[in-house]
Enzyme design. Structure first.
Site, PDB file in Angstrom:
ATOM      1  N   THR A 155      44.937  85.047  30.470  1.00 50.41           N
ATOM      2  CA  THR A 155      45.241  86.193  29.603  1.00 50.41           C
ATOM      3  C   THR A 155      44.955  87.524  30.272  1.00 50.41           C
ATOM      4  O   THR A 155      45.681  88.506  30.078  1.00 50.41           O
ATOM      5  CB  THR A 155      44.393  86.086  28.306  1.00 50.41           C
ATOM      6  N   SER A 159      45.708  78.863  32.163  1.00 47.04           N
ATOM      7  CA  SER A 159      44.809  77.826  32.685  1.00 47.04           C
ATOM      8  C   SER A 159      45.042  76.475  32.024  1.00 47.04           C
ATOM      9  O   SER A 159      44.562  75.454  32.504  1.00 47.04           O
ATOM     10  CB  SER A 159      43.347  78.259  32.580  1.00 47.04           C
ATOM     11  N   THR A 191      40.690  81.429  30.310  1.00 48.96           N
ATOM     12  CA  THR A 191      39.441  80.922  29.730  1.00 48.96           C
ATOM     13  C   THR A 191      39.536  79.459  29.296  1.00 48.96           C
ATOM     14  O   THR A 191      38.531  78.763  29.268  1.00 48.96           O
ATOM     15  CB  THR A 191      39.038  81.760  28.497  1.00 48.96           C
ATOM     16  N   THR A 203      30.681  75.945  28.683  1.00 51.13           N
ATOM     17  CA  THR A 203      31.766  75.374  27.888  1.00 51.13           C
ATOM     18  C   THR A 203      32.382  76.477  27.033  1.00 51.13           C
ATOM     19  O   THR A 203      31.675  77.395  26.612  1.00 51.13           O
ATOM     20  CB  THR A 203      31.239  74.193  27.027  1.00 51.13           C
ATOM     21  N   GLN A 245      29.661  64.102  22.122  1.00 55.30           N
ATOM     22  CA  GLN A 245      30.524  65.150  21.546  1.00 55.30           C
ATOM     23  C   GLN A 245      29.737  66.410  21.215  1.00 55.30           C
ATOM     24  O   GLN A 245      30.310  67.479  21.034  1.00 55.30           O
ATOM     25  CB  GLN A 245      31.162  64.648  20.240  1.00 55.30           C
ATOM     26  N   CYS A 246      28.411  66.263  21.074  1.00 56.17           N
ATOM     27  CA  CYS A 246      27.589  67.428  20.733  1.00 56.17           C
ATOM     28  C   CYS A 246      27.501  68.348  21.939  1.00 56.17           C
ATOM     29  O   CYS A 246      27.357  67.878  23.068  1.00 56.17           O
ATOM     30  CB  CYS A 246      26.172  66.991  20.360  1.00 56.17           C
TER      31      CYS A 246
HETATM   32  N1  ASP Z   1      45.580  80.437  27.542  1.00 58.92           N
HETATM   33  C1  ASP Z   1      44.837  81.379  28.330  1.00 58.92           C
HETATM   34  C2  ASP Z   1      44.368  80.691  29.593  1.00 58.92           C
HETATM   35  O1  ASP Z   1      43.426  79.960  29.550  1.00 58.92           O
HETATM   36  C3  ASP Z   1      43.699  81.919  27.548  1.00 58.92           C
HETATM   37  C4  ASP Z   1      42.842  82.906  28.283  1.00 58.92           C
HETATM   38  O2  ASP Z   1      43.008  83.236  29.411  1.00 58.92           O
HETATM   39  O3  ASP Z   1      41.906  83.410  27.647  1.00 58.92           O
HETATM   40  O4  ASP Z   1      44.947  80.873  30.613  1.00 58.92           O
END
Ligand code: ASP
Length: 340
Positions: free
Chosen positions: A13, A58, A89, A165, A277-278
């Site tokens: 993004t 990503s 992200t 995470t 999963q936690c």
């Molecule tokens: N979909 C985007 C990515 O991971 C989200 C981001 O960059 O925050 O590339």
């Protein structure tokens, strides 16, 4: 001597712009990205910026992209004091975890960051994230870098990459490291949590291995999974490692057919890992009947590792062609601070 830093753009993004007609965030514009951060000019260091040939959302990153990025950084390792990777992200913690296992005895910082809003947005979080990530990568004591590991910097905190995470799709605080403290906290000044940082051996070389085999399958356990579903899955999916994302402290339902199915997989040479999963806490097989069964089968414990670290560590160990017993021994041992 002036410090040198390499800024690598992989997508996400942060560098996206909105398509005028559809409003969808899409094209990547690296020059636009750099132009939006004029503060780069004022940083007292030489900053070189490059983009991978095909920047991606990503969500499209694959193990071969981790290999490309790792090789790129390793090929320039001696030329720079530190590296900042701009990354989407969504899978940032996977890429950061993978690199933490590909580099051994890392003696320089590799800091990942990105943003929730594009760099051109009036309320963007990109500027603080990028500029502080760069400052952290340039921190040093008597010429030696302060941070010698792969980190994820986001919204005032640097986390160990393989402990991080993504926890939010809309908050600026998009990442957490629930099982390990922050390495650096940014406020008016940068507070380095020195005691928890990885300490490389400065007399030994940093090594890099691009070996990855991606035959890893992650299965999130949930109420309603049937014997038929799991049997069909195990017959049709080609994996070498099955990661069971279990409940709580690593437990699972008590169905009689489950140990029989898992034992068959183990006999066929598969490795099976128990990961919770936690997002915080540790797998402790044997507390409940379900996890006692997993333990008695010899299922590997991911202990307090994140799912991202579990998946990428398994892929890296498969790449190193460990046999079944070696795999378990290496997986349950700490490699780069992902578990203690
Ligand atoms: N979909 C985007 C990515 O991971 C989200 C981001 O960059 O925050 O590339």
């Amino acid at each position: 001597m002036e410090q040198k830093l390499l800024l690598v753009y992989t997508g996400g993004t942060i560098g996206m712009v909105k398509d005028k007609d559809t409003g969808v965030l899409m094209p990547f514009d690296f020059d636009h990205l750099l132009a939006q951060i004029p503060q780069l000019e004022s940083i007292e260091a030489q900053i070189d910026a490059i983009s991978v040939p095909q920047p991606k959302d990503s969500a499209d990153m694959e193990p071969k992209d981790w290999q490309f990025l790792g090789k790129l950084i390793y090929s320039k390792f001696m030329q720079y004091d530190g590296f900042v990777v701009l990354h989407g992200t969504d899978t940032m913690s996977y890429t950061a975890s993978a690199l933490s296992f590909m580099f051994t005895n890392l003696k320089k910082p590799i800091i990942f960051t990105g943003s929730q809003l594009p760099v051109g947005d009036i309320r963007t979080d990109a500027l603080e994230n990028v500029l502080t990530a760069i400052q952290i990568a340039l921190l040093n004591e008597n010429g030696a870098p302060s941070v010698n590991e792969v980190g994820v910097y986001f919204d005032s905190q640097l986390f160990r990459g393989n402990r991080s995470t993504k926890i939010s799709s809309d908050r600026f605080k998009a990442f957490a490291s629930p099982n390990f403290p922050a390495l650096v906290t940014s406020g008016v000044s940068l507070k380095v949590n020195e005691p928890v940082l990885l300490k490389p051996n400065f007399n030994k070389a940093t090594k890099f291995s691009e070996a990855i085999v991606d035959k890893v399958f992650l299965l999130k356990i949930h109420p309603g999974i049937t014997q038929q579903m799991l049997e069909q899955l195990c017959e049709t999916v080609d994996f070498d490692v099955l990661i069971l994302e279990t409940y709580g402290s690593g437990t699972i339902f008590n169905a009689d057919w489950l140990p029989i199915l898992l034992e068959k997989l183990l006999k066929n040479g598969k490795n099976i890992i128990n990961c919770s999963q936690c997002i915080s806490g540790v797998v402790k097989q044997g507390i409940y009947e379900g996890s006692e069964r997993l333990k008695s089968l010899g299922i590997i414990s991911a202990k307090g590792m994140t799912t991202e670290a579990t998946v990428t560590k398994a892929m890296c160990l498969l790449g190193q062609k460990k046999d079944k017993n070696e795999f378990k021994m290496h997986f349950e041992a700490n490699f780069s601070g992902e578990m203690y």
